[in-house]
Scaffold this motif. Structure first.
Motif, mmCIF file in Angstrom:
data_model
loop_
_atom_site.group_PDB
_atom_site.id
_atom_site.type_symbol
_atom_site.label_atom_id
_atom_site.label_comp_id
_atom_site.label_asym_id
_atom_site.label_seq_id
_atom_site.Cartn_x
_atom_site.Cartn_y
_atom_site.Cartn_z
ATOM 1 N N LYS A 94 51.082 39.749 49.213
ATOM 2 C CA LYS A 94 50.500 38.431 49.427
ATOM 3 C C LYS A 94 50.232 37.755 48.089
ATOM 4 O O LYS A 94 49.736 38.374 47.151
ATOM 5 C CB LYS A 94 49.201 38.565 50.226
ATOM 6 N N GLU A 95 50.591 36.459 48.004
ATOM 7 C CA GLU A 95 50.417 35.612 46.824
ATOM 8 C C GLU A 95 51.311 36.011 45.648
ATOM 9 O O GLU A 95 51.152 35.509 44.546
ATOM 10 C CB GLU A 95 48.939 35.587 46.384
ATOM 11 N N GLU A 96 52.277 36.861 45.883
ATOM 12 C CA GLU A 96 53.242 37.203 44.841
ATOM 13 C C GLU A 96 54.351 36.145 44.819
ATOM 14 O O GLU A 96 54.758 35.631 45.863
ATOM 15 C CB GLU A 96 53.851 38.579 45.115
ATOM 16 N N ASN A 97 54.838 35.795 43.633
ATOM 17 C CA ASN A 97 55.923 34.824 43.516
ATOM 18 C C ASN A 97 57.184 35.365 44.189
ATOM 19 O O ASN A 97 57.607 36.483 43.911
ATOM 20 C CB ASN A 97 56.229 34.528 42.045
ATOM 21 N N THR A 208 54.703 31.153 46.363
ATOM 22 C CA THR A 208 54.167 32.505 46.571
ATOM 23 C C THR A 208 54.201 32.898 48.044
ATOM 24 O O THR A 208 54.322 32.047 48.936
ATOM 25 C CB THR A 208 52.720 32.596 46.061
ATOM 26 N N PRO A 210 52.743 33.844 51.535
ATOM 27 C CA PRO A 210 51.486 33.579 52.239
ATOM 28 C C PRO A 210 50.882 34.836 52.864
ATOM 29 O O PRO A 210 49.723 34.851 53.261
ATOM 30 C CB PRO A 210 51.895 32.582 53.318
#
Length: 422
Positions: A94-97, A208, A210
């Motif tokens: 999660k929230e990783e590019n 990123t 979600p």
């Protein structure tokens, strides 16, 4: 004398004709026998069947629609084109590019940075005073990456390697700049490079994840419609109205991506079989996908479409990656399967609620009591009774002692008559 020779010649000729007639008759008899044997084989095939180990399925082939818990992501600069950071099918936190959009002036900025890198490299090669242990280490790492890059064929890994090399070159230039006197030509080049790199990074838009899951760029526009939240609105009419082609690959998007729950997905299908009508929520069956993999599936929802058809929703927790490429598929519903001694149903005779086969061993016929484990349209899986089971059926100890067990490679009769068996 001449008359006597004529008589002998006549006898020899007559004898020769008789032999020819006998040979012709013999050939005709053989041909007739072969033709009759072939006729019998075609008209009445052999009534012997050899028992072997086998597997039996109760299954049906159906059309299914794949439903996933998935979230589509798209940034504001989608018209600029995108570069994948996470490749198709790769997992992301999660929230990783997962990807980024190119900046509007990216190609020009990259070209200027490349030109500056060449100038910086030339200055550093000519000034040996700049090298220390850190510079030497970076130089070795760059050489290793350049050597490895020639062996790489995967485009995503190639991009990663190029980025790593670029980062190492940048780090090397920064160290050289720190060692070089302020205001020197090398420092000017490095500062100019930092300015272009800052413009490049500020103009790029990173997108990123979600949620954690599998990254995919196969987007068909149904991600917000076919969701686990709207099962109750699914019907045969609605599914057919989507006008999807069975087995068609979902196209890869150049503007957006999505993240899919990698733990489970669903398949919705419509069937009119008796098994579907008698299905129960919570029951686990099997499905066979196009790659011939059989995986367990849990029945999570059942909706009555009409008097004949039922909407069935199955939850699966394996082969998620295999189904990313499709929205509408053909697959097999396996209601049950069993393995063991496989015999044709026409070899089984029922008498007094018990089932028998007739074994043929060297011409001696024996009636064999068998227990049917599973029965399909043409074949059954059978096994022998245990001593306890025979006692429960009312057999005496003497009868149990004489109980003959059917086994693999036994030859049994098709359509047997028990009255002809002792």
């Amino acid at each position: 004398m001449e008359q006597k020779n004529k008589k002998v010649t006549k006898k020899v000729s007559s004898s020769s004709q008789k032999k020819k007639i006998i040979i012709y008759l013999t050939l005709i008899a053989i041909l007739f026998y072969v033709a009759y044997a072939i006729y019998l084989l075609v008209k009445q095939p052999t009534n012997i069947f050899t028992i072997e180990e086998g597997k039996l399925y109760q299954e049906e082939t159906v059309i299914g629609y794949v439903i996933r818990d998935e979230k589509v992501v798209r940034g504001e600069n989608y018209k600029n084109g995108m570069m994948q950071i996470k490749s198709e099918g790769e997992r992301a936190a999660k929230e990783e590019n997962i990807f980024r959009y190119y900046s509007s002036n990216e190609e020009n900025l990259k070209k200027k940075i490349e030109e500056l890198d060449n100038k910086i490299q030339e200055v550093m090669l000519n000034d040996t005073s700049l090298f220390n242990s850190d510079m030497k280490l970076l130089e070795n790492q760059i050489d290793e990456k350049v050597a490895d890059i020639n062996q790489i064929q995967d485009s995503t890994k190639l991009t990663e390697y190029k980025k790593t090399i670029n980062d190492l070159v940048t780090k090397k230039a920064q160290i050289a700049g720190d060692l070089s006197p302020k205001g020197s030509y090398l420092n000017q080049l490095i500062e100019e490079r930092r300015g272009y790199e800052s413009q490049l990074n500020s103009g790029a838009e990173y997108v990123t994840a979600p949620m954690s899951g599998i990254v995919s760029y196969k987007v068909d526009g149904l991600e917000e419609t076919l969701t686990p939240e709207n099962f109750s609105s699914l019907s045969k009419e609605y599914l057919e109205s989507l006008n999807l082609k069975t087995g068609k690959l979902v196209a890869t998007s150049e503007e957006s991506g999505k993240v899919i729950d990698n733990f489970s997905c669903y398949i919705v299908t419509v069937s009119s079989s008796e098994e579907t009508k008698n299905a129960e929520v919570g029951k686990t069956i099997k499905v066979r996908l196009s790659n011939n993999t059989e995986i367990p599936a849990e029945i999570t929802n059942i909706f009555k479409e009409n008097e004949e058809e039922v909407v069935l929703i199955l939850k699966i927790e394996k082969q998620i990656e295999e189904l990313i490429n499709y929205r509408k598929i053909t697959f097999d519903l396996i209601w049950w399967d069993d393995s063991g001694l496989k015999v044709p149903n026409q070899a089984i005779v029922t008498m007094d609620d018990l089932h028998y086969v007739v074994r043929n061993r060297a011409g001696y016929l024996s009636k064999m009591l068998v227990k049917i484990k599973k029965q399909g349209e043409k074949y059954s899986i059978v096994e022998t009774y245990s001593t306890e089971e025979l006692k429960q059926l009312g057999f005496s100890n003497e009868e149990i002692a004489k109980y003959k067990k059917v086994s693999i490679y036994d030859e049994i009769l098709l359509n047997p008559n028990l009255e002809d068996v002792q």
